[in-house]
Design a protein around this motif. Structure first.
Motif, mmCIF file in Angstrom:
data_model
loop_
_atom_site.group_PDB
_atom_site.id
_atom_site.type_symbol
_atom_site.label_atom_id
_atom_site.label_comp_id
_atom_site.label_asym_id
_atom_site.label_seq_id
_atom_site.Cartn_x
_atom_site.Cartn_y
_atom_site.Cartn_z
ATOM 1 N N PRO A 1 0.799 -1.232 0.000
ATOM 2 C CA PRO A 1 0.000 0.000 0.000
ATOM 3 C C PRO A 1 0.830 1.278 0.000
ATOM 4 N N THR A 2 2.028 1.244 0.557
ATOM 5 C CA THR A 2 2.864 2.445 0.582
ATOM 6 C C THR A 2 4.290 2.092 0.196
ATOM 7 N N GLY A 3 4.449 1.626 -1.005
ATOM 8 C CA GLY A 3 5.779 1.295 -1.471
ATOM 9 C C GLY A 3 5.839 1.196 -2.977
ATOM 10 N N VAL A 4 7.044 1.292 -3.489
ATOM 11 C CA VAL A 4 7.299 1.177 -4.916
ATOM 12 C C VAL A 4 8.473 0.216 -5.096
ATOM 13 N N GLY A 5 8.319 -0.718 -6.006
ATOM 14 C CA GLY A 5 9.423 -1.581 -6.393
ATOM 15 C C GLY A 5 9.952 -1.110 -7.735
ATOM 16 N N PHE A 6 11.212 -1.400 -7.999
ATOM 17 C CA PHE A 6 11.786 -0.984 -9.275
ATOM 18 C C PHE A 6 12.832 -1.982 -9.738
ATOM 19 N N LEU A 7 13.022 -2.008 -11.052
ATOM 20 C CA LEU A 7 14.027 -2.847 -11.692
ATOM 21 C C LEU A 7 14.566 -2.060 -12.876
ATOM 22 N N ILE A 8 15.884 -1.956 -12.932
ATOM 23 C CA ILE A 8 16.537 -1.245 -14.032
ATOM 24 C C ILE A 8 17.458 -2.228 -14.739
ATOM 25 N N ASP A 9 17.275 -2.386 -16.035
ATOM 26 C CA ASP A 9 18.157 -3.207 -16.861
ATOM 27 C C ASP A 9 19.152 -2.247 -17.498
ATOM 28 N N LEU A 10 20.376 -2.232 -16.970
ATOM 29 C CA LEU A 10 21.376 -1.286 -17.449
ATOM 30 C C LEU A 10 21.988 -1.700 -18.777
ATOM 31 N N GLY A 11 21.910 -2.982 -19.109
ATOM 32 C CA GLY A 11 22.440 -3.451 -20.371
ATOM 33 C C GLY A 11 23.954 -3.542 -20.421
ATOM 34 N N ALA A 12 24.631 -3.209 -19.327
ATOM 35 C CA ALA A 12 26.088 -3.300 -19.229
ATOM 36 C C ALA A 12 26.428 -3.547 -17.772
ATOM 37 N N SER A 13 27.658 -3.918 -17.500
ATOM 38 C CA SER A 13 28.043 -4.231 -16.128
ATOM 39 C C SER A 13 28.075 -2.966 -15.290
ATOM 40 N N PRO A 14 27.461 -2.937 -14.112
ATOM 41 C CA PRO A 14 26.567 -3.967 -13.596
ATOM 42 C C PRO A 14 25.279 -3.973 -14.394
ATOM 43 N N TRP A 15 24.775 -5.125 -14.657
ATOM 44 C CA TRP A 15 23.645 -5.240 -15.571
ATOM 45 C C TRP A 15 22.324 -4.809 -14.988
ATOM 46 N N VAL B 1 19.773 -3.414 -11.522
ATOM 47 C CA VAL B 1 19.582 -2.824 -10.197
ATOM 48 C C VAL B 1 18.119 -2.993 -9.864
ATOM 49 N N GLU B 2 17.848 -3.566 -8.700
ATOM 50 C CA GLU B 2 16.462 -3.696 -8.268
ATOM 51 C C GLU B 2 16.357 -3.292 -6.816
ATOM 52 N N GLY B 3 15.137 -2.899 -6.423
ATOM 53 C CA GLY B 3 14.952 -2.513 -5.042
ATOM 54 C C GLY B 3 13.542 -2.072 -4.756
ATOM 55 N N THR B 4 13.409 -1.487 -3.574
ATOM 56 C CA THR B 4 12.123 -0.985 -3.116
ATOM 57 C C THR B 4 12.312 0.347 -2.426
ATOM 58 N N MET B 5 11.238 1.112 -2.428
ATOM 59 C CA MET B 5 11.176 2.368 -1.699
ATOM 60 C C MET B 5 9.909 2.301 -0.855
ATOM 61 N N SER B 6 10.067 2.490 0.460
ATOM 62 C CA SER B 6 8.921 2.450 1.367
ATOM 63 C C SER B 6 9.056 3.580 2.374
ATOM 64 N N ARG B 7 8.092 3.664 3.270
ATOM 65 C CA ARG B 7 8.172 4.698 4.311
ATOM 66 C C ARG B 7 9.462 4.604 5.101
ATOM 67 N N ASP B 8 9.933 3.387 5.324
ATOM 68 C CA ASP B 8 11.098 3.173 6.175
ATOM 69 C C ASP B 8 12.429 3.441 5.486
ATOM 70 N N ALA B 9 12.545 3.084 4.230
ATOM 71 C CA ALA B 9 13.852 3.189 3.573
ATOM 72 C C ALA B 9 13.742 2.959 2.073
ATOM 73 N N THR B 10 14.799 3.354 1.387
ATOM 74 C CA THR B 10 14.980 2.992 -0.016
ATOM 75 C C THR B 10 16.118 1.990 -0.036
ATOM 76 N N LYS B 11 15.859 0.829 -0.604
ATOM 77 C CA LYS B 11 16.863 -0.229 -0.664
ATOM 78 C C LYS B 11 17.059 -0.636 -2.113
ATOM 79 N N ALA B 12 18.305 -0.865 -2.488
ATOM 80 C CA ALA B 12 18.602 -1.282 -3.858
ATOM 81 C C ALA B 12 19.819 -2.194 -3.850
ATOM 82 N N ASP B 13 19.882 -3.075 -4.826
ATOM 83 C CA ASP B 13 21.010 -3.982 -5.009
ATOM 84 C C ASP B 13 21.332 -4.058 -6.494
ATOM 85 N N ALA B 14 22.621 -4.155 -6.793
ATOM 86 C CA ALA B 14 23.074 -4.366 -8.169
ATOM 87 C C ALA B 14 23.529 -5.815 -8.291
ATOM 88 N N PHE B 15 23.255 -6.411 -9.427
ATOM 89 C CA PHE B 15 23.660 -7.793 -9.664
ATOM 90 C C PHE B 15 23.863 -8.013 -11.157
#
Length: 150
Positions: free
Chosen positions: A104-118, A120-134
């Motif tokens: 209800p109060t969050g956004v997920g995201f996924l970015i395909d960079l097409g190059a290294s790092p390929w 990035v995905e994560g979430t943004m919520s009331r508590d924090a914005t978290k992301a990881d590259a893989f």
């Protein structure tokens, strides 16, 4: 037969040194046959980690993404289109950025960079914005989490 050694990552710029913890795949216990094949059967869903310079590049991208989304998070703006605009504002192709409601109060995201790092995905919520590259997934599905298995 010699086991391949686990990659050793040095601290990246702006990162404090932390002790290296061997991964589960590099531990001695990994030679014991598993009694449950869940991990084995779902290994294709585990993202490929980044190492070396790619890991440092990934941490830099994660920092940029987090900084771009933080103003939205602080305002309580959890509209996926607004997060999409913030991410494309960093120069990522609109077609390669996916945003979606995450509860209800969050956004997920996924970015395909097409190059290294390929990816990035994560979430943004009331508590924090978290992301990881893989570096994608073992089955070659790029940044999209794979479906299926056995």
């Amino acid at each position: 037969m010699t086991q391949p050694s686990a990659p050793v990552d040095s601290p990246c710029p702006g990162e404090s040194a932390k002790p290296s913890v061997p991964s589960a795949t590099a531990s001695a216990s990994s030679t014991v046959p598993p009694t449950d094949h869940y991990a084995e059967n779902h290994g294709f869903r585990v993202p490929i980690p980044l190492h070396g310079q790619s890991r440092c590049d990934g941490l830099a991208v994660v920092s940029r993404v987090t900084k771009a989304l933080e103003p939205l998070r602080r305002r309580g703006d959890f509209v996926p289109d607004h997060a999409h605009d913030a991410l494309t504002g960093l120069g990522y192709s609109a077609a390669k950025v996916q945003t979606y409601e995450d509860g209800p109060t969050g956004v997920g995201f996924l970015i395909d960079l097409g190059a290294s790092p390929w990816c990035v995905e994560g979430t943004m919520s009331r508590d924090a914005t978290k992301a990881d590259a893989f570096a994608g997934y073992p089955d070659g599905s790029a940044c999209q989490p794979p479906k299926g298995g056995h």
